[in-house]
Design an enzyme around this catalytic site. Structure first.
Site, PDB file in Angstrom:
ATOM      1  N   ASN A 212      -0.741   3.776  16.889  1.00  0.00           N
ATOM      2  CA  ASN A 212      -1.940   3.354  16.168  1.00  0.00           C
ATOM      3  C   ASN A 212      -2.184   1.890  16.456  1.00  0.00           C
ATOM      4  OD1 ASN A 212      -2.669   5.799  14.751  1.00  0.00           O
ATOM      5  ND2 ASN A 212      -0.774   5.511  13.606  1.00  0.00           N
TER       6      ASN A 212
ATOM      7  N   CYS B 297       8.771  -7.493   6.396  1.00  0.00           N
ATOM      8  CA  CYS B 297       9.989  -6.943   7.000  1.00  0.00           C
ATOM      9  C   CYS B 297      10.691  -8.080   7.727  1.00  0.00           C
ATOM     10  CB  CYS B 297       9.611  -5.834   7.989  1.00  0.00           C
ATOM     11  SG  CYS B 297      11.025  -4.894   8.604  1.00  0.00           S
TER      12      CYS B 297
ATOM     13  N   SER C 205      13.741   5.316  13.818  1.00  0.00           N
ATOM     14  CA  SER C 205      12.702   4.806  14.718  1.00  0.00           C
ATOM     15  C   SER C 205      13.343   4.554  16.066  1.00  0.00           C
ATOM     16  CB  SER C 205      12.125   3.502  14.148  1.00  0.00           C
ATOM     17  OG  SER C 205      11.396   3.783  12.989  1.00  0.00           O
ATOM     18  N   PHE C 206      13.326   5.542  16.905  1.00  0.00           N
ATOM     19  CA  PHE C 206      14.086   5.485  18.149  1.00  0.00           C
ATOM     20  C   PHE C 206      13.281   4.777  19.248  1.00  0.00           C
ATOM     21  CE2 PHE C 206      16.833   7.385  21.494  1.00  0.00           C
ATOM     22  CZ  PHE C 206      18.029   6.935  20.973  1.00  0.00           C
ATOM     23  N   HIS C 207      12.174   5.387  19.623  1.00  0.00           N
ATOM     24  CA  HIS C 207      11.124   4.739  20.410  1.00  0.00           C
ATOM     25  C   HIS C 207      11.426   4.363  21.858  1.00  0.00           C
ATOM     26  CE1 HIS C 207       9.040   4.765  16.669  1.00  0.00           C
ATOM     27  NE2 HIS C 207       9.575   3.688  16.160  1.00  0.00           N
TER      28      HIS C 207
ATOM     29  N   GLU D  54       0.828  -1.187   0.000  1.00  0.00           N
ATOM     30  CA  GLU D  54       0.000   0.000   0.000  1.00  0.00           C
ATOM     31  C   GLU D  54       0.870   1.248   0.000  1.00  0.00           C
ATOM     32  OE1 GLU D  54      -4.199  -1.345   1.908  1.00  0.00           O
ATOM     33  OE2 GLU D  54      -2.493  -1.240   3.247  1.00  0.00           O
TER      34      GLU D  54
ATOM     35  N   CYS E 179       4.739  -2.904  15.841  1.00  0.00           N
ATOM     36  CA  CYS E 179       4.510  -2.633  14.416  1.00  0.00           C
ATOM     37  C   CYS E 179       3.819  -3.820  13.771  1.00  0.00           C
ATOM     38  CB  CYS E 179       5.855  -2.382  13.737  1.00  0.00           C
ATOM     39  SG  CYS E 179       5.754  -2.311  11.949  1.00  0.00           S
TER      40      CYS E 179
ATOM     41  N   SER F 239      13.341   6.479   6.557  1.00  0.00           N
ATOM     42  CA  SER F 239      13.208   6.083   7.963  1.00  0.00           C
ATOM     43  C   SER F 239      13.826   4.708   8.164  1.00  0.00           C
ATOM     44  CB  SER F 239      11.731   6.049   8.356  1.00  0.00           C
ATOM     45  OG  SER F 239      11.604   5.590   9.687  1.00  0.00           O
TER      46      SER F 239
ATOM     47  N   CYS G 199       3.972   8.342   1.016  1.00  0.00           N
ATOM     48  CA  CYS G 199       4.629   7.355   1.869  1.00  0.00           C
ATOM     49  C   CYS G 199       4.739   6.062   1.072  1.00  0.00           C
ATOM     50  CB  CYS G 199       3.797   7.143   3.126  1.00  0.00           C
ATOM     51  SG  CYS G 199       4.480   5.859   4.177  1.00  0.00           S
TER      52      CYS G 199
ATOM     53  N   GLU H 136      12.134  -2.349   5.810  1.00  0.00           N
ATOM     54  CA  GLU H 136      13.293  -1.601   6.301  1.00  0.00           C
ATOM     55  C   GLU H 136      14.126  -1.181   5.080  1.00  0.00           C
ATOM     56  OE1 GLU H 136      14.794  -0.190   9.111  1.00  0.00           O
ATOM     57  OE2 GLU H 136      16.123   0.338   7.461  1.00  0.00           O
TER      58      GLU H 136
ATOM     59  N   CYS I 249       9.740  -5.518  15.164  1.00  0.00           N
ATOM     60  CA  CYS I 249       9.408  -4.518  16.182  1.00  0.00           C
ATOM     61  C   CYS I 249       8.032  -4.866  16.764  1.00  0.00           C
ATOM     62  CB  CYS I 249       9.427  -3.125  15.592  1.00  0.00           C
ATOM     63  SG  CYS I 249      11.026  -2.740  14.830  1.00  0.00           S
TER      64      CYS I 249
ATOM     65  N   CYS J  69      -0.097   5.450  10.324  1.00  0.00           N
ATOM     66  CA  CYS J  69       1.099   4.658  10.659  1.00  0.00           C
ATOM     67  C   CYS J  69       0.717   3.312  11.223  1.00  0.00           C
ATOM     68  CB  CYS J  69       1.905   5.299  11.779  1.00  0.00           C
ATOM     69  SG  CYS J  69       2.782   6.738  11.356  1.00  0.00           S
TER      70      CYS J  69
HETATM   71  N1  SAH Z   1      11.183   0.168   8.804  1.00  0.00           N
HETATM   72  C1  SAH Z   1      11.417   1.547   8.867  1.00  0.00           C
HETATM   73  C2  SAH Z   1      10.417   2.373   8.099  1.00  0.00           C
HETATM   74  C3  SAH Z   1       8.933   2.078   8.237  1.00  0.00           C
HETATM   75  S1  SAH Z   1       8.136   2.387   9.712  1.00  0.00           S
HETATM   76  C4  SAH Z   1      11.459   1.994  10.298  1.00  0.00           C
HETATM   77  O1  SAH Z   1      11.151   1.201  11.171  1.00  0.00           O
HETATM   78  O2  SAH Z   1      11.865   3.125  10.538  1.00  0.00           O
HETATM   79  C5  SAH Z   1       7.516   4.044   9.776  1.00  0.00           C
HETATM   80  C6  SAH Z   1       7.337   4.514  11.219  1.00  0.00           C
HETATM   81  O3  SAH Z   1       6.079   4.110  11.788  1.00  0.00           O
HETATM   82  C7  SAH Z   1       8.419   3.956  12.125  1.00  0.00           C
HETATM   83  O4  SAH Z   1       8.920   4.949  12.964  1.00  0.00           O
HETATM   84  C8  SAH Z   1       7.668   2.922  12.895  1.00  0.00           C
HETATM   85  O5  SAH Z   1       8.333   2.646  14.076  1.00  0.00           O
HETATM   86  C9  SAH Z   1       6.318   3.566  13.080  1.00  0.00           C
HETATM   87  N2  SAH Z   1       5.252   2.631  13.457  1.00  0.00           N
HETATM   88  C10 SAH Z   1       5.180   1.314  13.242  1.00  0.00           C
HETATM   89  N3  SAH Z   1       4.045   0.781  13.745  1.00  0.00           N
HETATM   90  C11 SAH Z   1       3.383   1.797  14.315  1.00  0.00           C
HETATM   91  C12 SAH Z   1       2.146   1.895  15.006  1.00  0.00           C
HETATM   92  N4  SAH Z   1       1.371   0.834  15.180  1.00  0.00           N
HETATM   93  N5  SAH Z   1       1.755   3.097  15.448  1.00  0.00           N
HETATM   94  C13 SAH Z   1       2.531   4.186  15.245  1.00  0.00           C
HETATM   95  N6  SAH Z   1       3.707   4.150  14.599  1.00  0.00           N
HETATM   96  C14 SAH Z   1       4.142   2.978  14.134  1.00  0.00           C
HETATM   97 FE1  SF4 Z   2      10.139  -3.358  10.142  1.00  0.00          FE
HETATM   98 FE2  SF4 Z   2      10.101  -0.673  10.607  1.00  0.00          FE
HETATM   99 FE3  SF4 Z   2       8.037  -2.250  11.364  1.00  0.00          FE
HETATM  100 FE4  SF4 Z   2      10.355  -2.432  12.651  1.00  0.00          FE
HETATM  101  S1  SF4 Z   2       9.009  -0.616  12.560  1.00  0.00           S
HETATM  102  S2  SF4 Z   2       9.095  -4.177  11.940  1.00  0.00           S
HETATM  103  S3  SF4 Z   2      11.810  -2.121  10.972  1.00  0.00           S
HETATM  104  S4  SF4 Z   2       8.707  -1.861   9.255  1.00  0.00           S
END
Ligand code: SAH
Ligand code: SF4
Length: 393
Positions: A327, A135, A250-252, A115, A142, A228, A128, A197, A139, A370
């Site tokens: 989300n 992937c 994606s620090f988090h 998508e 995610c 990202s 986007c 990624e 994470c 997201c």
């Molecule tokens: N794989 C790469 C790029 C895609 S993710 C990465 O991890 O950076 C795009 C962003 O959305 C990342 O920062 C990811 O951590 C965040 N993300 C993933 N799942 C999410 C969710 N359920 N709610 C909010 N942000 C989320």
């Molecule tokens: Fe992959 Fe980015 Fe999702 Fe982590 S946040 S599982 S690296 S898409």
């Protein structure tokens, strides 16, 4: 979440599937295209010029039909049509949110679907895009992380996402406008924040972004592209050298203990190692600040102590923080932090001098925010989903 207006959805009928067999010009670098044209019989001396002409047709004007390329001889056009295609991934459906966000379900070779999300704003429009189907990383917050990697997208499939959105937005330059003309652009920014990624598909992402930045085609400035990454440290310096776009990470989390559980790649390259790599990035690209994405998870990473630790960690790095309200998705093991908590967290960052916008979810009514994207064709036991992100950068 507020009630949303009805969704409009339509099936696009324009066939875009690449006919099997012939090489696709879309996604070739200039060098690759030159070699392909020579292999198809173009005299070496002419090849560079032919690449320039084709490049403009394909990437500046958005033309897909060799017959339209009137500055090429009829014979040459016929040769091209015998040997090549100009093809994009197929748009299966398009949904338009009441806030103007558009979500495209796109089918790539092999029947996989990804998508693509377009987010319009007053002064720009951000697309986007995805770099992989699924992937390899896992994470825990995610949705994409619950699926296995299916495959890397090709450079053509990556730049193809940009081109099909331009088609839908009717955003190719009007005849008569010059190459590289500025003017208002509906699609002015790209974020590599969809599924996958990007730094685990480095070459294809790089080639596609080189195409997007090429001044005689789509011509997006390198500061209009944000990649990202979850923190693939060895590829960060390469991103600076070979792409030079803006970087988001994606620090988090603010401790290795928590980041190990949220972003497991942290076990390989921990916070300290990641920050070292990030410190060098802005200098190497002469670019602006690095965006630190920080998903707000209730009771997990959202305390005042986290905010203070984050401020300390960012010391010495030109940075802004993008706070992303989590989300939720079916089965997700986390809850979104309360608005008050998110605001309190943001205040601490702002008082320390960091811009820290709270990202407003866009396109929620069409599951385009997201972490909400989901491709339904994959047949793994776990649900297949993909992430889209909003601009906000
Ligand atoms: N794989 C790469 C790029 C895609 S993710 C990465 O991890 O950076 C795009 C962003 O959305 C990342 O920062 C990811 O951590 C965040 N993300 C993933 N799942 C999410 C969710 N359920 N709610 C909010 N942000 C989320
Ligand atoms: Fe992959 Fe980015 Fe999702 Fe982590 S946040 S599982 S690296 S898409």
């Amino acid at each position: 979440m507020t009630a949303k207006a009805p969704i409009t959805q339509d099936m696009l009928t324009i066939p875009r599937k690449a006919p099997e067999g012939l090489p696709n010009l879309v996604g070739m670098t200039r060098d690759q295209m030159r070699a392909a044209l020579i292999a198809a019989g173009t005299p070496e001396k002419q090849a560079k010029m032919r690449v320039g002409q084709l490049w403009q047709w394909v990437y500046h004007w958005g033309v897909r039909d060799f017959a339209v390329m009137t500055n090429l001889s009829k014979d040459y056009r016929a040769m091209l049509a015998r040997n090549f295609v100009i093809a994009l991934p197929e748009v299966v459906t398009r949904q338009v949110s009441d806030d103007g966000t558009r979500k495209y379900l796109v089918r790539i070779a092999g029947g996989h679907e990804v998508e693509v999300v377009y987010i319009p704003e007053t002064d720009r429009g951000t697309l986007c895009i995805s770099s992989q189907v699924g992937c390899t990383l896992t994470c825990s917050f995610c949705h994409t992380g619950t699926q296995k990697l299916v495959r890397n997208l090709t450079a053509g499939e990556i730049i193809g996402q940009v081109m099909l959105a331009r088609d839908d937005l009717d955003a190719w330059p009007a005849p008569g406008t010059g190459t590289g003309d500025a003017g208002p652009r509906l699609l002015s920014n790209i974020v590599l924040m969809g599924m996958g990624e990007p730094l685990y598909n480095f070459e294809n992402v790089r080639d596609a972004m080189q195409i997007a930045m090429d001044g005689e085609g789509i011509a997006l400035g390198r500061r209009r592209i944000t990649l990202s990454t979850s923190g693939v440290v060895p590829e960060i310096a390469r991103t600076a050298q070979e792409i030079g776009c803006l970087l988001a990470v994606s620090f988090h989390a603010t401790t290795d203990e928590v980041r190990d559980t949220l972003v497991p790649i942290n076990k390989r390259w921990n916070i300290e190692t990641l920050l070292e790599a990030l410190k060098a990035y802005p200098k190497a690209t002469n670019s602006e600040r690095i965006t630190f994405e920080y998903v707000m998870l209730d009771g997990v990473n959202d305390t005042d102590a986290d905010a203070h630790r984050l401020v300390k960690l960012l010391d010495g790095i030109p940075a802004k923080v993008n706070l992303i309200p989590f989300n939720e998705w079916p089965g997700a093991p986390y809850k979104r932090s309360s608005n008050n908590r998110i605001r309190a967290f943001a205040t601490i960052l702002m008082q320390a001098g960091y811009a820290s916008p709270i990202r407003t979810p866009r396109g929620e009514d069409i599951m385009a925010a997201c972490g909400q994207l989901k491709s339904t064709t994959e047949r793994s036991r776990k649900s297949r989903a993909q992430i889209a992100a909003e601009a906000g950068l």
